[in-house]
Design an enzyme around this catalytic site. Structure first.
Site, mmCIF file in Angstrom:
data_model
loop_
_atom_site.group_PDB
_atom_site.id
_atom_site.type_symbol
_atom_site.label_atom_id
_atom_site.label_comp_id
_atom_site.label_asym_id
_atom_site.label_seq_id
_atom_site.Cartn_x
_atom_site.Cartn_y
_atom_site.Cartn_z
ATOM 1 N N ASP A 1 0.840 -1.200 0.000
ATOM 2 C CA ASP A 1 0.000 0.000 0.000
ATOM 3 C C ASP A 1 0.876 1.251 0.000
ATOM 4 O OD1 ASP A 1 -1.950 1.928 0.391
ATOM 5 O OD2 ASP A 1 -3.085 0.719 1.795
ATOM 6 N N ASP A 2 0.812 2.025 -1.086
ATOM 7 C CA ASP A 2 1.595 3.258 -1.231
ATOM 8 C C ASP A 2 3.091 2.990 -1.416
ATOM 9 O OD1 ASP A 2 -0.794 4.524 -0.823
ATOM 10 O OD2 ASP A 2 -0.208 5.610 0.974
ATOM 11 N N CYS B 1 -5.806 4.336 -4.079
ATOM 12 C CA CYS B 1 -5.877 2.910 -3.799
ATOM 13 C C CYS B 1 -7.086 2.130 -4.304
ATOM 14 C CB CYS B 1 -5.729 2.683 -2.305
ATOM 15 S SG CYS B 1 -6.869 3.644 -1.294
ATOM 16 N N HIS C 1 -10.758 -2.675 1.426
ATOM 17 C CA HIS C 1 -11.073 -1.300 1.023
ATOM 18 C C HIS C 1 -11.907 -1.235 -0.255
ATOM 19 C CE1 HIS C 1 -9.534 3.143 0.880
ATOM 20 N NE2 HIS C 1 -10.759 3.031 1.376
ATOM 21 N N ASP D 1 -0.506 -0.391 -5.042
ATOM 22 C CA ASP D 1 -1.791 0.144 -5.495
ATOM 23 C C ASP D 1 -1.696 1.552 -6.076
ATOM 24 O OD1 ASP D 1 -1.208 1.335 -3.061
ATOM 25 O OD2 ASP D 1 -3.214 1.091 -2.228
ATOM 26 N N ASN D 2 -0.588 2.243 -5.833
ATOM 27 C CA ASN D 2 -0.331 3.567 -6.414
ATOM 28 C C ASN D 2 1.099 3.937 -6.100
ATOM 29 O OD1 ASN D 2 -2.542 4.309 -3.866
ATOM 30 N ND2 ASN D 2 -0.422 5.005 -3.661
#
Length: 440
Positions: free
Chosen positions: A36-37, A76, A143, A285-286
């Site tokens: 994540d990130d 995300c 999410h 995710d990004n």
């Protein structure tokens, strides 16, 4: 030694051993890890001199490391929806993180309607594997919806830690928030236990339990998303870096724990003698968060790429992408790939049939004969204001050319990513015919 190739060629395709021919009734397992990130430049194998990621570096050295891997969105939830469905986020209706940022007085545009749950009508990656007889497990961040739209409502038989939350209630046990909220499946935990370690332990348990059956394990870690929290002994190993360079000790410690967690999964596969028939993939995710957003931020810097999470510039959408599969020789792949390509790729590698229309391409079989995936371009549609400062816009990449259009005023920026990966020179005035074609 890892070799460099522009795309996967026919020789690589021929080296892939069919699961059926090699293993009889046994089928390849699939482990999909999503950080994540995690920024494109955050891993040692992508050039970081500050972060220590030996397990991820080894995974990349033994598999395919994509230098132009992309997230489907600079935030995300849309990317997670793309991974689960094989479709562009706009087709699913999830174009911002859920439930999304409310409109504000300083915005010129209002946000478009936003689907707040992954639609039940969509065939998910998990449902496709489950239908093919796989045991499906979700361990980590979901999410994509809450009650009635959680992992077990979308094809997963096992769910630990996945709900509507976009960030963890706590990185240290007890994993509780305000009121009675608790990360699902983690109600019992030793005081002070670290979340990334616990998810690794749950993944090990899943592998032990289901080692006799084909399985699809989706392991979307919460790390290294804010809040910046890590184990004190790991933070102490790192010194703060200089301005303009990677150098956040807390973030580095979070990445080290993430790397350790991946290493535990890889070791468990080795110990269970499953590594030679398991596909392992890692992505993000990004892009990495490089703006101030809470205590101890910004976490990272995406140099040589421009900007980061929340932006349509390369720093916001280009991410690590590693695929290790039996029978595939290590290589560095320069062909662009995007999140929703994983849907078709993983199902194809596992020899699972697919039905329905999807946007993703197969990164393996579609490259037969030295050609890239059969598509004209890659697209991004982000009609939102991001928390990081990004403005509503869209982007298209065709070959090495990338056009960004900003919806507030129609401004268009054209970049040649081969000669200018940092997107520092806008070529729109020099190439108006290209701008018009890509905009159309």
């Amino acid at each position: 030694m890892t070799r460099y190739i522009p795309v996967l060629a026919g020789a690589l395709l021929a080296s892939i051993v069919s699961p059926g021919s090699a293993l009889g009734a046994e089928r390849w397992n699939v482990v999909l890890i999503v950080a994540d990130d995690l920024g494109w430049a955050d891993l040692g194998c992508y050039g970081s001199q500050y972060h220590k990621t030996p397990n991820l570096d080894r995974l990349a050295a033994e598999g395919l490391r994509f230098t132009h891997g992309y997230a489907a969105c600079p935030v995300c939830s849309p990317t997670r929806a793309a991974i689960m469905t094989g479709k562009y986020p706009a087709r699913v209706g999830i174009t911002d993180w859920l439930p999304g940022r409310p409109d504000r007085p300083d915005q010129k545009l209002v946000r478009p309607p936003l689907v707040t749950d992954l639609p039940a009508s969509e065939l998910t990656l998990a449902a496709a594997f489950k239908k093919a007889g796989y045991v499906t497990g979700h361990i980590g961040k979901w999410h994509l919806g809450g009650k009635g739209a959680g992992p077990q409502d979308r094809g997963f038989e096992v769910n630990i830690a996945g709900d509507q939350a976009g960030s963890p209630l706590s990185y240290f046990a007890p994993y509780r928030g305000k009121g009675d909220r608790v990360i699902p499946g983690l109600e019992t935990a030793a005081e002070g236990e670290y979340l990334t370690d616990r998810l690794a332990a749950e993944a090990e348990k899943f592998l032990d339990t289901h080692k006799e059956k084909p399985f699809f394990l989706y392991l979307p870690h919460y790390a290294p998303h804010i809040p910046m929290r890590a184990k004190a002994e790991l933070i102490a190993k790192y010194k703060a870096g200089r301005q303009g360079e990677q150098g956040n000790p807390i973030y580095a410690a979070m990445l080290e724990s993430l790397d350790d967690a991946v290493g535990r999964v890889l070791k468990k596969l080795d110990d269970l003698k499953l590594a030679d028939r398991t596909v392992v993939t890692l992505t993000s995710d990004n892009g990495g968060l490089c703006t101030t957003e809470g205590p101890n931020t910004p976490p990272t810097i995406n140099t040589p790429l421009r900007e980061g999470k929340g932006y349509l510039y390369e720093g916001g959408i280009r991410v690590p992408l590693i695929v290790k599969a039996p029978g595939i020789d290590p290589a560095v792949v320069r062909a662009p790939a995007i999140s929703h390509d994983l849907f078709r790729t993983l199902l194809d590698l596992a020899d699972v049939p697919q039905k329905g229309e999807i946007d993703g391409a197969c990164l393996i079989t579609a490259l037969k004969g030295g050609r890239g995936p059969k598509r004209d371009a890659l697209f991004w549609h982000y009609p939102h204001y991001s928390n990081q400062g990004g403005r509503p816009g869209g982007a298209v990449r065709e070959g090495d050319l990338k056009l960004i259009e900003f919806y507030e005023n129609g401004r268009r920026e054209l970049f040649d990513l081969k000669s200018d990966p940092g997107e520092s020179r806008n070529l729109a005035a020099d190439k108006p015919e290209v701008v018009k074609r890509l905009a159309d």
